[in-house]
Design a protein around this motif. Sequence first.
Motif, PDB file in Angstrom:
ATOM      1  N   ALA A  56      52.717  63.783  67.397  1.00  0.00           N
ATOM      2  CA  ALA A  56      53.065  62.388  67.681  1.00  0.00           C
ATOM      3  C   ALA A  56      52.116  61.426  66.962  1.00  0.00           C
ATOM      4  O   ALA A  56      52.556  60.423  66.373  1.00  0.00           O
ATOM      5  N   ALA A  57      50.807  61.739  66.996  1.00  0.00           N
ATOM      6  CA  ALA A  57      49.844  60.860  66.353  1.00  0.00           C
ATOM      7  C   ALA A  57      50.057  60.825  64.840  1.00  0.00           C
ATOM      8  O   ALA A  57      49.989  59.759  64.211  1.00  0.00           O
TER       9      ALA A  57
ATOM     10  N   ARG B 156      53.325  58.756  64.008  1.00  0.00           N
ATOM     11  CA  ARG B 156      53.114  57.306  64.114  1.00  0.00           C
ATOM     12  C   ARG B 156      52.199  56.799  63.002  1.00  0.00           C
ATOM     13  O   ARG B 156      52.450  55.739  62.406  1.00  0.00           O
ATOM     14  N   SER B 157      51.146  57.544  62.715  1.00  0.00           N
ATOM     15  CA  SER B 157      50.198  57.111  61.682  1.00  0.00           C
ATOM     16  C   SER B 157      50.878  57.033  60.323  1.00  0.00           C
ATOM     17  O   SER B 157      50.750  56.038  59.601  1.00  0.00           O
TER      18      SER B 157
ATOM     19  N   ALA C  40      54.044  56.773  59.631  1.00  0.00           N
ATOM     20  CA  ALA C  40      55.056  55.711  59.596  1.00  0.00           C
ATOM     21  C   ALA C  40      54.411  54.357  59.375  1.00  0.00           C
ATOM     22  O   ALA C  40      54.868  53.551  58.540  1.00  0.00           O
ATOM     23  N   VAL C  41      53.327  54.091  60.097  1.00  0.00           N
ATOM     24  CA  VAL C  41      52.630  52.806  59.931  1.00  0.00           C
ATOM     25  C   VAL C  41      51.997  52.710  58.542  1.00  0.00           C
ATOM     26  O   VAL C  41      52.091  51.679  57.866  1.00  0.00           O
TER      27      VAL C  41
END
Length: 498
Positions: free
Chosen positions: A243-244, A247-248, A250-251
């Motif tokens: 998950a981390a 998200r990382s 994608a950002v």
Amino acid sequence: MSLSNATVLSTKPISSSNRKLLILIVLVALADILLFNRYPGLNLFLFANIAAAGLLICSRRRQSALETSALLAFNFVASAPLVETASRMGITISLLGLSCVSLGASGLLPRQWIRLPLTLLRFLLEVPLRPFRQTSYRWLQRLQKPSSEGVRHHLRGWIMPLSFAAGFLALFAMANPLIDRTLRSIDLTFLLQLLSMWRIGFWLAAAVFLSLLLHPRLKRRRPHRQKIAEVALGVEDGLFGHAALLRSLAVFNALFAVQTLLDLTYLWGGASLPNGMSHAEYAHRGAYPLLVTALLAAIFVLVAMRHGGPGDKSALLRGLVHLWIAQNILLCLSSILRLDLYVEVYSLTELRVAAGIWMGLVAIGLFLILLRILLRRSNEWLIALCSATLVLTLYAAALVDIPAFIARFNVNHSREISGEGIALDIDYLLTLGPAAIPALDAYMAALPAEAKEQIALASAARGALTWGEWQEPRDWRSWTYRAARLGRYLQEHPTLAR
């Protein structure tokens, strides 16, 4: 002692420790002859190859002629840039070559070339710890043993002959006026110069350096601790879980896409910038920060895409990583273009050349990281290829006359010659040294006769550089091909003919 026993002792080969001590003394003496109080040049090349031969002579391993020839050839190629000029990069490459010969002579070279960078790192990390290792004093302990093979035994054998010889010489001087006059005419100032503190310090430094090569050691690997490994794995899973990472990435991809689009629009596309901002300012402000950004991105990818981790198992995460690496490579290329645009306006310097080289290396490193992920190779493979790329780059830079290139570039792109850019910074050319003399000659030859002030400044700079070059004391030990080329040019062009 019987005659047969005496014959056996006389024909017994020299032990390894005594042979190394003898080679050490010979190499320190050659270092004194070639290097002490001399300008660096050909002497460094000669000493590096002589030291390599000495290391192979002291080897305990029985090496084939092919292995010995390969190590000598490798060291010859590694030290070849010192013939061009004694630069820091050339000295670094030569030291790496000597380290490889030292490891090869001791049987410490890895069989797989990808393990060579880590082996060299272990060798270099062990150097500061060597004085605290008990094994470094084993040869001293062997010398202290009352053995018939020890050096002390041989030294004791010279006490009686030298003592009696000195006594006989004193008696002969009293009895023969010719011997007395000869002894009195000996100039002892040479011995005082030979035993100066600087010279003794040089001998000690050379002896320490050569001892490290004669007795190479590798830093010991720490045993794997299961508890620490489990804690570290738990922290990695928490910080770099699926998950981390998702998200990382994608950002990060969205954030980098904004920068990439801006570069494509204003830097590559040449669109008009807002009022009060020039393309040179836009290029200059982004070159170095973007380089640091790419380095941080590379570290993140290495940690996130470890073998067996979430990033290695998920196709989506691998795709996002591939996209992000591609954006980082484009970022490095944009940084190189930014630097090129800035140089066109504000000339070239050594720092900007170094920045361009490092930007290219970072781009290559990112590409190798992408290959490592696609081919599913180990970090050891990646480190080996990155290290090889770095060494080859330093080797090429050691062979290129960068100051002369910078001087020619600035002269050709100066306002006086090209009609664009800024005026030639003659003060900066002075800092480049005598390598800028041919460029200054080309600059003065291209100026019109009316530009008396610029000609006078350039002529004064050329005179100062020429005087400084001729004043440097040189002999055959300090000879370099680059200095020889410049000396031949100055002989053919003692003054500028207009």
